[in-house]
Design a protein around this motif. Structure first.
Motif, PDB file in Angstrom:
ATOM      1  N   LEU A   1       0.822  -1.216   0.000  1.00 28.81           N
ATOM      2  CA  LEU A   1       0.000   0.000   0.000  1.00 28.81           C
ATOM      3  C   LEU A   1       0.856   1.267   0.000  1.00 28.81           C
ATOM      4  O   LEU A   1       0.395   2.321  -0.449  1.00 28.81           O
ATOM      5  CB  LEU A   1      -0.952   0.004   1.194  1.00 28.81           C
ATOM      6  CG  LEU A   1      -2.047  -1.072   1.144  1.00 28.81           C
ATOM      7  CD1 LEU A   1      -2.813  -1.102   2.463  1.00 28.81           C
ATOM      8  CD2 LEU A   1      -2.974  -0.853  -0.027  1.00 28.81           C
ATOM      9  N   ASP A   2       2.070   1.174   0.501  1.00 33.43           N
ATOM     10  CA  ASP A   2       2.969   2.334   0.519  1.00 33.43           C
ATOM     11  C   ASP A   2       3.647   2.589  -0.828  1.00 33.43           C
ATOM     12  O   ASP A   2       4.232   3.652  -1.031  1.00 33.43           O
ATOM     13  CB  ASP A   2       4.055   2.151   1.599  1.00 33.43           C
ATOM     14  CG  ASP A   2       3.500   2.296   3.002  1.00 33.43           C
ATOM     15  OD1 ASP A   2       2.379   2.809   3.150  1.00 33.43           O
ATOM     16  OD2 ASP A   2       4.196   1.886   3.959  1.00 33.43           O
ATOM     17  N   LEU A   3       3.578   1.621  -1.744  1.00 35.75           N
ATOM     18  CA  LEU A   3       4.212   1.806  -3.056  1.00 35.75           C
ATOM     19  C   LEU A   3       3.451   2.869  -3.853  1.00 35.75           C
ATOM     20  O   LEU A   3       2.228   3.006  -3.710  1.00 35.75           O
ATOM     21  CB  LEU A   3       4.180   0.490  -3.847  1.00 35.75           C
ATOM     22  CG  LEU A   3       5.091  -0.632  -3.378  1.00 35.75           C
ATOM     23  CD1 LEU A   3       4.821  -1.893  -4.197  1.00 35.75           C
ATOM     24  CD2 LEU A   3       6.550  -0.238  -3.488  1.00 35.75           C
ATOM     25  N   PRO A   4       4.148   3.582  -4.720  1.00 39.02           N
ATOM     26  CA  PRO A   4       3.446   4.495  -5.630  1.00 39.02           C
ATOM     27  C   PRO A   4       2.426   3.698  -6.474  1.00 39.02           C
ATOM     28  O   PRO A   4       2.629   2.515  -6.754  1.00 39.02           O
ATOM     29  CB  PRO A   4       4.561   5.066  -6.505  1.00 39.02           C
ATOM     30  CG  PRO A   4       5.802   4.881  -5.695  1.00 39.02           C
ATOM     31  CD  PRO A   4       5.600   3.650  -4.870  1.00 39.02           C
ATOM     32  N   ARG A   5       1.355   4.367  -6.866  1.00 39.74           N
ATOM     33  CA  ARG A   5       0.238   3.703  -7.533  1.00 39.74           C
ATOM     34  C   ARG A   5       0.663   2.887  -8.753  1.00 39.74           C
ATOM     35  O   ARG A   5       0.304   1.721  -8.888  1.00 39.74           O
ATOM     36  CB  ARG A   5      -0.791   4.758  -7.937  1.00 39.74           C
ATOM     37  CG  ARG A   5      -2.116   4.179  -8.321  1.00 39.74           C
ATOM     38  CD  ARG A   5      -3.162   5.288  -8.474  1.00 39.74           C
ATOM     39  NE  ARG A   5      -4.023   4.987  -9.593  1.00 39.74           N
ATOM     40  CZ  ARG A   5      -3.845   5.374 -10.853  1.00 39.74           C
ATOM     41  NH1 ARG A   5      -2.851   6.118 -11.175  1.00 39.74           N
ATOM     42  NH2 ARG A   5      -4.680   5.043 -11.781  1.00 39.74           N
ATOM     43  N   ARG A   6       1.449   3.474  -9.649  1.00 39.35           N
ATOM     44  CA  ARG A   6       1.847   2.766 -10.864  1.00 39.35           C
ATOM     45  C   ARG A   6       2.768   1.585 -10.530  1.00 39.35           C
ATOM     46  O   ARG A   6       2.627   0.496 -11.102  1.00 39.35           O
ATOM     47  CB  ARG A   6       2.547   3.712 -11.835  1.00 39.35           C
ATOM     48  CG  ARG A   6       2.976   2.955 -13.110  1.00 39.35           C
ATOM     49  CD  ARG A   6       3.518   3.860 -14.144  1.00 39.35           C
ATOM     50  NE  ARG A   6       2.396   4.292 -14.976  1.00 39.35           N
ATOM     51  CZ  ARG A   6       2.517   5.043 -16.041  1.00 39.35           C
ATOM     52  NH1 ARG A   6       3.703   5.495 -16.390  1.00 39.35           N
ATOM     53  NH2 ARG A   6       1.480   5.371 -16.760  1.00 39.35           N
ATOM     54  N   THR A   7       3.692   1.763  -9.594  1.00 36.49           N
ATOM     55  CA  THR A   7       4.606   0.677  -9.204  1.00 36.49           C
ATOM     56  C   THR A   7       3.808  -0.484  -8.616  1.00 36.49           C
ATOM     57  O   THR A   7       4.052  -1.647  -8.933  1.00 36.49           O
ATOM     58  CB  THR A   7       5.651   1.192  -8.184  1.00 36.49           C
ATOM     59  OG1 THR A   7       6.344   2.296  -8.755  1.00 36.49           O
ATOM     60  CG2 THR A   7       6.627   0.109  -7.796  1.00 36.49           C
ATOM     61  N   ARG A   8       2.838  -0.164  -7.759  1.00 31.47           N
ATOM     62  CA  ARG A   8       1.989  -1.200  -7.154  1.00 31.47           C
ATOM     63  C   ARG A   8       1.214  -1.944  -8.248  1.00 31.47           C
ATOM     64  O   ARG A   8       1.130  -3.163  -8.245  1.00 31.47           O
ATOM     65  CB  ARG A   8       1.023  -0.580  -6.143  1.00 31.47           C
ATOM     66  CG  ARG A   8       0.115  -1.600  -5.488  1.00 31.47           C
ATOM     67  CD  ARG A   8      -0.779  -1.045  -4.393  1.00 31.47           C
ATOM     68  NE  ARG A   8      -1.539   0.114  -4.817  1.00 31.47           N
ATOM     69  CZ  ARG A   8      -1.412   1.343  -4.292  1.00 31.47           C
ATOM     70  NH1 ARG A   8      -0.532   1.567  -3.330  1.00 31.47           N
ATOM     71  NH2 ARG A   8      -2.166   2.334  -4.718  1.00 31.47           N
TER      72      ARG A   8
ATOM     73  N   HIS B   1       9.910  -0.236 -12.472  1.00 29.36           N
ATOM     74  CA  HIS B   1       8.892  -0.324 -11.414  1.00 29.36           C
ATOM     75  C   HIS B   1       9.037  -1.627 -10.605  1.00 29.36           C
ATOM     76  O   HIS B   1       8.884  -1.614  -9.384  1.00 29.36           O
ATOM     77  CB  HIS B   1       7.484  -0.209 -12.006  1.00 29.36           C
ATOM     78  CG  HIS B   1       7.136   1.179 -12.423  1.00 29.36           C
ATOM     79  ND1 HIS B   1       6.964   2.213 -11.536  1.00 29.36           N
ATOM     80  CD2 HIS B   1       6.942   1.722 -13.664  1.00 29.36           C
ATOM     81  CE1 HIS B   1       6.671   3.325 -12.193  1.00 29.36           C
ATOM     82  NE2 HIS B   1       6.662   3.051 -13.505  1.00 29.36           N
ATOM     83  N   MET B   2       9.346  -2.723 -11.276  1.00 34.20           N
ATOM     84  CA  MET B   2       9.538  -4.000 -10.569  1.00 34.20           C
ATOM     85  C   MET B   2      10.770  -3.926  -9.663  1.00 34.20           C
ATOM     86  O   MET B   2      10.726  -4.376  -8.514  1.00 34.20           O
ATOM     87  CB  MET B   2       9.686  -5.154 -11.568  1.00 34.20           C
ATOM     88  CG  MET B   2       8.371  -5.593 -12.190  1.00 34.20           C
ATOM     89  SD  MET B   2       7.131  -6.138 -10.982  1.00 34.20           S
ATOM     90  CE  MET B   2       7.915  -7.589 -10.311  1.00 34.20           C
ATOM     91  N   MET B   3      11.851  -3.369 -10.152  1.00 34.26           N
ATOM     92  CA  MET B   3      13.070  -3.227  -9.349  1.00 34.26           C
ATOM     93  C   MET B   3      12.790  -2.347  -8.137  1.00 34.26           C
ATOM     94  O   MET B   3      13.252  -2.635  -7.031  1.00 34.26           O
ATOM     95  CB  MET B   3      14.204  -2.627 -10.194  1.00 34.26           C
ATOM     96  CG  MET B   3      14.641  -3.482 -11.353  1.00 34.26           C
ATOM     97  SD  MET B   3      15.688  -4.815 -10.856  1.00 34.26           S
ATOM     98  CE  MET B   3      17.198  -3.942 -10.636  1.00 34.26           C
ATOM     99  N   ARG B   4      12.056  -1.285  -8.344  1.00 29.52           N
ATOM    100  CA  ARG B   4      11.703  -0.370  -7.264  1.00 29.52           C
ATOM    101  C   ARG B   4      10.885  -1.084  -6.183  1.00 29.52           C
ATOM    102  O   ARG B   4      11.154  -0.958  -4.989  1.00 29.52           O
ATOM    103  CB  ARG B   4      10.916   0.792  -7.866  1.00 29.52           C
ATOM    104  CG  ARG B   4      10.679   1.934  -6.965  1.00 29.52           C
ATOM    105  CD  ARG B   4      10.026   3.043  -7.768  1.00 29.52           C
ATOM    106  NE  ARG B   4       9.730   4.172  -6.914  1.00 29.52           N
ATOM    107  CZ  ARG B   4       9.008   5.202  -7.289  1.00 29.52           C
ATOM    108  NH1 ARG B   4       8.517   5.262  -8.506  1.00 29.52           N
ATOM    109  NH2 ARG B   4       8.786   6.185  -6.466  1.00 29.52           N
ATOM    110  N   ALA B   5       9.877  -1.847  -6.612  1.00 29.87           N
ATOM    111  CA  ALA B   5       9.029  -2.575  -5.664  1.00 29.87           C
ATOM    112  C   ALA B   5       9.853  -3.617  -4.899  1.00 29.87           C
ATOM    113  O   ALA B   5       9.770  -3.712  -3.665  1.00 29.87           O
ATOM    114  CB  ALA B   5       7.870  -3.249  -6.399  1.00 29.87           C
ATOM    115  N   LEU B   6      10.633  -4.393  -5.604  1.00 28.55           N
ATOM    116  CA  LEU B   6      11.435  -5.447  -4.951  1.00 28.55           C
ATOM    117  C   LEU B   6      12.460  -4.856  -3.994  1.00 28.55           C
ATOM    118  O   LEU B   6      12.717  -5.425  -2.924  1.00 28.55           O
ATOM    119  CB  LEU B   6      12.106  -6.320  -6.015  1.00 28.55           C
ATOM    120  CG  LEU B   6      11.144  -7.178  -6.849  1.00 28.55           C
ATOM    121  CD1 LEU B   6      11.905  -7.873  -7.971  1.00 28.55           C
ATOM    122  CD2 LEU B   6      10.421  -8.179  -5.978  1.00 28.55           C
ATOM    123  N   ALA B   7      13.045  -3.730  -4.359  1.00 24.48           N
ATOM    124  CA  ALA B   7      14.017  -3.081  -3.477  1.00 24.48           C
ATOM    125  C   ALA B   7      13.343  -2.657  -2.170  1.00 24.48           C
ATOM    126  O   ALA B   7      13.911  -2.823  -1.086  1.00 24.48           O
ATOM    127  CB  ALA B   7      14.643  -1.881  -4.166  1.00 24.48           C
TER     128      ALA B   7
END
Length: 170
Positions: A116-123, A153-159
């Motif tokens: 839920l804390d991820l930016p909308r597009r990344t989520r 976006h995937m790298m950002r989420a996984l990080a």
């Protein structure tokens, strides 16, 4: 105490018979409980007050030891208990399943919070890939961006998830 049979004192009797009675109990109940029963057997003989009058103190001690084993078996039977020596192969400790369930709930809750804390597009990209099983190419076509953007976006989420897990472990 005066002499009993071939023993001048109770101490001499104890020293002479200790190992024999210990081995008797070890065969009957195991190494862990044998020392306590040895002490109890000698204590019974001493407390009986008849040591100095015994003609056969060895026999009296042996009978006392057998009676202790019989009493112990009766007590266990009455309580409905059975004594089995530990068998490492059979009696392996149980896995801490309850603890694992609690940890699993905590991890899922932390995962939801991070999601839920991820930016909308990344989520959105993350959920399309992980939950729906869509490839980067399909997601890129669906959203209208390039594959490199999806990778970003995937790298950002996984990080972020890795960082959250690392913080939790500390």
């Amino acid at each position: 105490m005066t002499a009993a049979g071939p023993y001048p004192t109770f101490e001499a009797f104890y020293r002479a018979e200790h190992d024999r009675i210990f081995h008797f109990f070890r065969r009957k109940v195991g190494r862990d409980e044998a020392p306590d029963l040895v002490q109890e057997a000698f204590t019974c003989v001493l407390r009986s007050g008849t040591f100095d009058r015994l003609e056969n103190p060895n026999g009296y001690l042996t009978r006392t030891a057998r009676n202790l084993i019989i009493d112990r078996a009766r007590t266990w039977h009455r309580k409905g208990c059975m004594l089995h020596p530990l068998d490492e192969a059979r009696d392996a400790p149980l896995a801490p399943e309850q603890e694992w369930k609690i940890e699993g709930r905590e991890i899922r809750a932390a995962y939801r919070r991070m999601l839920l804390d991820l930016p909308r597009r990344t989520r959105r990209v993350f959920l399309m890939h992980r939950l729906k099983g869509m490839s980067y190419r399909v997601i890129a076509d669906h959203i209208g961006v390039g594959e490199k953007c999806i990778e970003y976006h995937m790298m950002r989420a996984l990080a972020r998830f890795r960082k959250a897990v690392a913080i939790r472990r500390e």
